[in-house]
Enzyme design. Structure first.
Site, PDB file in Angstrom:
ATOM      1  N   ARG A 164       0.774  -1.419   0.097  1.00 59.16           N
ATOM      2  CA  ARG A 164      -0.006  -0.035   0.037  1.00 59.16           C
ATOM      3  C   ARG A 164       0.785   1.371   0.078  1.00 59.16           C
ATOM      4  NH1 ARG A 164      -2.095  -3.189  -1.383  1.00 59.16           N
ATOM      5  NH2 ARG A 164      -3.782  -4.456  -0.450  1.00 59.16           N
ATOM      6  N   SER A 252     -10.992  -0.793   3.417  1.00 57.77           N
ATOM      7  CA  SER A 252     -10.295  -0.974   4.661  1.00 57.77           C
ATOM      8  C   SER A 252      -9.833   0.294   5.205  1.00 57.77           C
ATOM      9  CB  SER A 252      -8.776  -1.939   4.302  1.00 57.77           C
ATOM     10  OG  SER A 252      -9.049  -3.129   3.865  1.00 57.77           O
ATOM     11  N   GLU A 351      -5.502   4.029   6.237  1.00 55.50           N
ATOM     12  CA  GLU A 351      -5.273   3.957   4.827  1.00 55.50           C
ATOM     13  C   GLU A 351      -5.810   5.134   3.776  1.00 55.50           C
ATOM     14  OE1 GLU A 351      -5.991  -0.294   2.669  1.00 55.50           O
ATOM     15  OE2 GLU A 351      -6.753   0.970   1.284  1.00 55.50           O
TER      16      GLU A 351
HETATM   17  C1  FAD Z   1     -15.447  -0.519  -1.117  1.00 53.76           C
HETATM   18  C2  FAD Z   1     -14.212  -0.461  -1.074  1.00 53.76           C
HETATM   19  C3  FAD Z   1     -13.141  -1.436  -1.306  1.00 53.76           C
HETATM   20  C4  FAD Z   1     -11.934  -1.189  -1.513  1.00 53.76           C
HETATM   21  N1  FAD Z   1     -11.005  -2.357  -1.793  1.00 53.76           N
HETATM   22  C5  FAD Z   1      -9.868  -2.101  -1.919  1.00 53.76           C
HETATM   23  C6  FAD Z   1      -9.041  -3.155  -2.039  1.00 53.76           C
HETATM   24  O1  FAD Z   1      -9.309  -4.491  -2.058  1.00 53.76           O
HETATM   25  N2  FAD Z   1      -7.546  -2.675  -2.293  1.00 53.76           N
HETATM   26  C7  FAD Z   1      -6.941  -1.552  -2.311  1.00 53.76           C
HETATM   27  O2  FAD Z   1      -5.813  -1.411  -2.542  1.00 53.76           O
HETATM   28  N3  FAD Z   1      -8.020  -0.469  -2.208  1.00 53.76           N
HETATM   29  C8  FAD Z   1      -9.359  -0.786  -1.826  1.00 53.76           C
HETATM   30  N4  FAD Z   1     -10.043   0.308  -1.715  1.00 53.76           N
HETATM   31  C9  FAD Z   1      -9.457   1.665  -1.529  1.00 53.76           C
HETATM   32  C10 FAD Z   1      -9.564   2.503  -2.915  1.00 53.76           C
HETATM   33  O3  FAD Z   1     -10.558   1.872  -3.783  1.00 53.76           O
HETATM   34  C11 FAD Z   1      -8.434   2.690  -3.718  1.00 53.76           C
HETATM   35  O4  FAD Z   1      -7.130   3.084  -3.145  1.00 53.76           O
HETATM   36  C12 FAD Z   1      -8.381   3.075  -4.931  1.00 53.76           C
HETATM   37  O5  FAD Z   1      -7.347   3.135  -5.763  1.00 53.76           O
HETATM   38  C13 FAD Z   1      -8.538   4.791  -4.813  1.00 53.76           C
HETATM   39  O6  FAD Z   1      -9.152   5.349  -6.107  1.00 53.76           O
HETATM   40  P1  FAD Z   1      -9.661   6.631  -6.288  1.00 53.76           P
HETATM   41  O7  FAD Z   1      -9.665   7.086  -7.633  1.00 53.76           O
HETATM   42  O8  FAD Z   1     -11.243   6.550  -5.712  1.00 53.76           O
HETATM   43  O9  FAD Z   1      -8.720   7.684  -5.496  1.00 53.76           O
HETATM   44  P2  FAD Z   1      -9.294   8.829  -4.546  1.00 53.76           P
HETATM   45  O10 FAD Z   1     -10.057   8.187  -3.281  1.00 53.76           O
HETATM   46  O11 FAD Z   1     -10.002   9.865  -5.219  1.00 53.76           O
HETATM   47  O12 FAD Z   1      -7.848   9.433  -4.122  1.00 53.76           O
HETATM   48  C14 FAD Z   1      -7.126   8.358  -3.162  1.00 53.76           C
HETATM   49  C15 FAD Z   1      -5.646   9.234  -3.175  1.00 53.76           C
HETATM   50  O13 FAD Z   1      -4.989   9.187  -4.402  1.00 53.76           O
HETATM   51  C16 FAD Z   1      -4.678  10.230  -5.031  1.00 53.76           C
HETATM   52  N5  FAD Z   1      -5.268  10.235  -6.254  1.00 53.76           N
HETATM   53  C17 FAD Z   1      -6.208   9.856  -6.844  1.00 53.76           C
HETATM   54  N6  FAD Z   1      -6.063   9.876  -8.212  1.00 53.76           N
HETATM   55  C18 FAD Z   1      -4.837  10.695  -8.638  1.00 53.76           C
HETATM   56  C19 FAD Z   1      -4.005  10.893  -9.563  1.00 53.76           C
HETATM   57  N7  FAD Z   1      -4.539  11.027 -10.820  1.00 53.76           N
HETATM   58  N8  FAD Z   1      -2.569  11.482  -9.381  1.00 53.76           N
HETATM   59  C20 FAD Z   1      -2.368  11.693  -8.294  1.00 53.76           C
HETATM   60  N9  FAD Z   1      -2.876  11.356  -7.259  1.00 53.76           N
HETATM   61  C21 FAD Z   1      -4.058  10.622  -7.171  1.00 53.76           C
HETATM   62  C22 FAD Z   1      -5.707  11.281  -4.075  1.00 53.76           C
HETATM   63  O14 FAD Z   1      -5.140  12.705  -4.081  1.00 53.76           O
HETATM   64  C23 FAD Z   1      -5.516  10.697  -2.698  1.00 53.76           C
HETATM   65  O15 FAD Z   1      -4.598  10.895  -2.027  1.00 53.76           O
HETATM   66  C24 FAD Z   1     -11.463   0.194  -1.677  1.00 53.76           C
HETATM   67  C25 FAD Z   1     -12.319   1.062  -1.257  1.00 53.76           C
HETATM   68  C26 FAD Z   1     -13.908   0.862  -1.054  1.00 53.76           C
HETATM   69  C27 FAD Z   1     -14.628   2.085  -0.939  1.00 53.76           C
END
Ligand code: FAD
Length: 368
Positions: A164, A252, A351
Site C-alpha cells: 500500500r 479497509s 489507509e
Molecule cells: C468498498 C471499497 C473496497 C476497496 N477495496 C480495496 C482493495 O481491495 N485494495 C485496495 O488497494 N484498495 C481498496 N479500496 C481503496 C480504494 O478503492 C483504492 O485506494 C483506489 O485506488 C482509490 O481510487 P480513487 O480514484 O477513488 O482515489 P481517491 O479516493 O480519489 O484518491 C485517493 C488518493 O489518491 C490520490 N489520487 C487519486 N487520483 C490521482 C491521480 N490521478 N494522480 C495523483 N494522485 C491521485 C488522491 O489525491 C488521494 O491521495 C477500496 C475502497 C472501497 C470503498
C-alpha cells in the site's frame, strides 16, 4: 476549455459520503487543462488536492479551502500482441477497465476486479487484493510535476512500490498528478492464485466443473478467477453497491500492521488459547491482519456508534449511515485504534487520506 467551479460539495463525490465543499473544483480532461488548472491554483497560492473516484478520501465537514482537481483523462490504448502493453487515462474507472482486460483473456489484473476508484489512483498506494497488486503489471506512469510544471515519466523501479505504498505516496506526496498508467499484460497466461481463501474457492470451482464435465482437463481461466474474486468481495461488502447496507465506506480503514517479532510475541502471550494469524516477512517483521486485531480488541462486525460503525460483513471497514459526518468518522476511528493499541500496543495506520482537517491532518499518527 474548462474552468474552476466554486463551493462544490465533496461528500457526494466520495464513497464515504461525508465532508463539506471544495472552495474551488476543476475537472480536467487533458494534460493541457491539467497544466492550466495547476498554474491557476499556484498563481493564487491555493492548496491543491487531486480527486479520482473518492474511494479513499475522508473530507472534513468544513470542506477544503483550496482547489480540488478531478482528473478526467480518458482512453485505453493497447499495443503489441504477447505481452500486451496498455496505456490508460488516469480518469478511467478501474473496475470496468479490469473487466475489459479479463474479457480479452489478458492475465495480470484478474484479482483486482471490484476495487472502486480510478486507474490514476492505483499506483499511489499500489492497489492490491487477493495476492495480486498493480506493482506486478505497471511498467510506466506518466505524471504532471506540480512544482516544475512539466510532464514526467516514472518506470516501475522508480516507483519504489511497497505494501500500500509507492514513491508518490510516501516520498513525494501531493507533488505529482498521474495522467496515464501503462500496464503489461499476458494473454492466455494462467490466473494468479496465491491467496488461501481464493485458492479454496478455486478448488471448489474445479471440482464442480469436473463433476459437470465442463472445462474437462483445463485449468481455471482469468474470467473464472475474476468472478470468484467478485463473489468474495460481494460477500464482504467490499465493492460499492448502493443496495448494500455497508456501501458507504472507503474499504479497509486501516492497513495491516507490520510489527517487530517482539511485538508479535506480545500478541501471542496476550491470547495464549488462540492461534494468531500472521505472515512472517524478511528482516524479523511480522504482518498481522488489522481486521482480526480489531475483533480481538472487542469491536465486532456491525457494532454501531450512532450514525457510524463497523461493516456487518468486514471489521476493517468503517461505515457511514444516515446523519454521519466526518467528526463521527474520526471519533470512531480513534476509538477503534485506541482499543487495539490498549490491548496489543500496536498502532494501526489509516489507509485513506484526510482532507481539510488542518494541522491535525485527520487521524494523528499515534493513538492519544
Ligand atoms: C468498498 C471499497 C473496497 C476497496 N477495496 C480495496 C482493495 O481491495 N485494495 C485496495 O488497494 N484498495 C481498496 N479500496 C481503496 C480504494 O478503492 C483504492 O485506494 C483506489 O485506488 C482509490 O481510487 P480513487 O480514484 O477513488 O482515489 P481517491 O479516493 O480519489 O484518491 C485517493 C488518493 O489518491 C490520490 N489520487 C487519486 N487520483 C490521482 C491521480 N490521478 N494522480 C495523483 N494522485 C491521485 C488522491 O489525491 C488521494 O491521495 C477500496 C475502497 C472501497 C470503498
Amino acid at each position: 476549455m474548462s474552468f474552476p467551479l466554486s463551493d462544490i460539495p465533496l461528500g457526494p463525490k466520495t464513497t464515504l459520503g461525508v465532508g463539506g465543499p471544495a472552495r474551488y473544483f476543476w475537472e480536467v480532461a487533458s494534460e493541457d487543462e491539467l497544466a492550466q488548472a495547476v498554474r491557476w491554483a499556484k498563481a493564487r497560492k491555493l492548496a491543491l488536492r487531486v480527486l479520482g473516484g473518492g474511494s479513499n478520501v475522508v473530507v472534513a465537514d468544513a470542506g477544503f479551502s483550496g482547489l480540488v482537481i478531478k482528473v478526467g483523462l480518458l482512453g485505453v490504448e493497447a499495443s503489441g500482441a504477447d505481452p500486451i502493453r496498455v496505456r490508460v487515462g488516469a480518469g478511467e474507472p478501474w473496475h470496468p477497465f479490469v473487466l475489459g482486460r479479463v474479457a480479452e483473456k489478458q492475465q495480470g489484473l484478474e484479482c483486482l476486479a471490484g476495487i472502486p476508484g480510478s486507474v490514476g489512483a492505483t499506483p499511489i498506494q499500489n492497489v492490491g487484493a487477493y495476492g495480486q497488486d498493480v506493482s506486478e503489471t505497471i511498467t510506466l506512469v506518466e505524471a504532471f510535476d506540480i512544482e516544475r510544471e512539466c510532464m514526467r515519466t516514472f518506470d516501475n523501479r522508480e516507483l519504489t512500490f511497497g505494501y500500500r505504498d509507492s514513491f508518490f505516496k510516501s516520498r513525494a506526496p501531493d507533488a505529482f498528478i498521474v495522467t496515464r498508467v501503462h500496464f503489461l499484460l499476458t494473454p492466455g497466461a494462467p490466473p494468479a492464485l496465491r491467496y488461501a481463501e481464493l485458492e479454496r474457492e478455486a478448488q471448489r470451482l474445479r471440482e464442480t466443473q469436473r463433476l459437470g464435465e465442463t472445462h474437462a482437463g483445463e485449468g481455471l481461466s482469468v474470467a473464472d478467477v475474476c468472478n470468484l474474486v467478485l463473489e468474495l468481495r460481494r460477500k464482504k461488502s467490499m465493492s460499492v453497491d448502493a443496495r448494500d447496507e455497508n456501501h458507504r465506506s472507503c474499504g479497509s480503514f486501516f492497513m495491516n500492521p507490520r510489527v517487530p517479532e517482539a511485538l508479535f510475541a506480545r500478541v501471542v502471550r496476550e491470547l495464549p488459547e488462540v492461534t494468531v494469524p500472521h505472515h512472517v516477512e524478511a528482516g524479523g517483521i511480522v504482518k498481522l491482519p488489522a481486521a482480526w486485531l480489531i475483533e480481538q480488541a472487542g469491536l465486532t462486525k456491525g457494532i454501531r456508534r450512532g450514525p457510524v460503525g463497523l461493516s456487518t460483513r468486514h471489521s476493517l471497514a468503517l461505515v457511514c449511515h444516515d446523519g454521519a459526518n466526518s467528526d463521527h468518522v474520526l471519533g470512531f476511528a480513534h476509538e477503534v485504534r485506541n482499543a487495539v493499541f490498549e490491548k496489543f500496543g500496536i498502532a494501526l495506520e489509516p489507509e485513506p487520506v484526510f482532507w481539510g482537517f488542518g494541522s491535525s491532518g485527520g487521524l494523528p499518527p499515534h493513538p492519544v
